[in-house]
Design an enzyme around this catalytic site. Structure first.
Site, PDB file in Angstrom:
ATOM      1  CG  ASP A  45      -1.810   1.216   1.294  1.00  0.00           C
ATOM      2  OD1 ASP A  45      -2.933   1.117   0.770  1.00  0.00           O
ATOM      3  OD2 ASP A  45      -1.403   2.254   1.854  1.00  0.00           O
ATOM      4  CE1 TYR A  50       1.030   7.970   2.271  1.00  0.00           C
ATOM      5  CE2 TYR A  50       1.465   5.693   1.687  1.00  0.00           C
ATOM      6  CZ  TYR A  50       0.680   6.624   2.309  1.00  0.00           C
ATOM      7  OH  TYR A  50      -0.438   6.214   2.991  1.00  0.00           O
ATOM      8  CE  LYS A  75      -3.583   4.941   0.640  1.00  0.00           C
ATOM      9  NZ  LYS A  75      -2.174   4.510   0.618  1.00  0.00           N
ATOM     10  CG  HIS A 108      -4.324   9.978   0.296  1.00  0.00           C
ATOM     11  ND1 HIS A 108      -2.997   9.865  -0.052  1.00  0.00           N
ATOM     12  CD2 HIS A 108      -4.383   9.613   1.593  1.00  0.00           C
ATOM     13  CE1 HIS A 108      -2.290   9.436   0.984  1.00  0.00           C
ATOM     14  NE2 HIS A 108      -3.114   9.291   1.996  1.00  0.00           N
TER      15      HIS A 108
END
Length: 278
Positions: A45, A50, A75, A108
């Site tokens: 994930d 990120y 996401k 998200h």
């Protein structure tokens, strides 16, 4: 190590325990994901925000594991909900991951102040139809957000990934999800170390009874509750511990004691409130 799978309402199956890379630095992501894959994790994930999709993709490419054995989630970030931005965003993510599709694509955050999450959901439906993702879902959506996108499109998300741990169980969301055949994914499943979860007698006593660590007991609680869970660590020994939760079971009293750790007033939240992230 065999991780059970959960059937989504769209007919696809998802490993119930995965490896999350939130706050894993880009330079460490390839090593961490490679270690996770070696330990038996098959569900990764990540998210565009990120900043480590390239590392995830490099680890997947180097692993030699057949693509059909892996489940990869990423996401859509908050500033890419409008116009054709969702398609551009997923194409960028796929390029970084080195994949032609992901298994699950999530909005998200709902970003309610922007009031564009329903449009984003319409675009995710189109991305699924285009074959860029097999399943679509949301993250951090509360009941009003969920009800709105279903009313606007008639399409129910396959999953809702929310902050969920013993002190903050979001039962209004999980009850809605159960009624509507939506699977719950738990982020921050161990409370991110922001309160003394492991010292709670309900957890500590169960750990002693089963000769397991408190973290393993809490992960097992998630599994038996039916949640999809992403314990996060970059330490291989901790990754191995986190996946070693399928050789014991909590009894009804132990489950109920952990259930009772939620004060029920929302005060156990340790992350951002979804209505305040825009």
């Amino acid at each position: 190590m065999t991780v059970p799978h959960i059937l989504l309402h769209d007919g696809h199956r998802i490993p119930q325990l995965g490896f999350g890379v939130f706050k894993v630095p880009a330079a460490e992501a390839e090593r961490a994901v490679s270690a996770a894959l070696e330990l038996g994790y098959r569900h990764i994930d990540t998210a565009a925000i990120y900043g480590n999709e390239e590392g995830v993709g490099a680890a997947i490419a180097a692993s030699g594991i057949p693509r059909e054995e892996l489940f990869v989630t990423t996401k859509l970030w908050n500033d890419r909900h409008v116009g054709d931005e969702p398609r551009a965003a997923i194409e960028e993510s796929l390029g970084k991951l080195g994949l032609d599709r992901v298994d699950l694509y999530l909005i998200h955050w709902p970003t309610p102040a922007r009031d564009d999450y329903s449009h984003a959901w319409e675009r995710l439906i189109a991305l699924r139809e285009a074959g860029l993702t097999r399943s679509i879902g949301v993250s951090n959506f509360r009941v009003p957000h969920l009800e709105r996108i279903v009313a606007d499109t008639g399409i129910v998300p396959a999953v809702d990934q929310i902050e969920l741990h013993p002190a903050h169980q979001q039962r209004d969301v999980t009850d809605w999800a159960e009624r509507n055949d939506v699977r719950i994914e738990a982020w921050g499943p161990l409370g991110q170390g922001k309160y003394d979860l492991f010292g709670a007698p309900a957890v500590a006593d169960a750990a002693a009874a089963h000769d397991k660590t408190p973290a393993q007991v809490v992960i097992r609680w998630h599994i038996q509750s039916g949640f999809i869970v992403f314990p996060k660590s970059v330490r291989p020994e901790r990754m191995a511990e986190n996946i070693d939760v399928f050789d014991f079971a909590l009894d009804d009293l132990e489950m109920a004691a952990i259930d009772a750790l939620d004060p029920g007033d929302g005060s156990g939240r340790v992350g951002a409130h979804p209505d305040e992230v825009n």
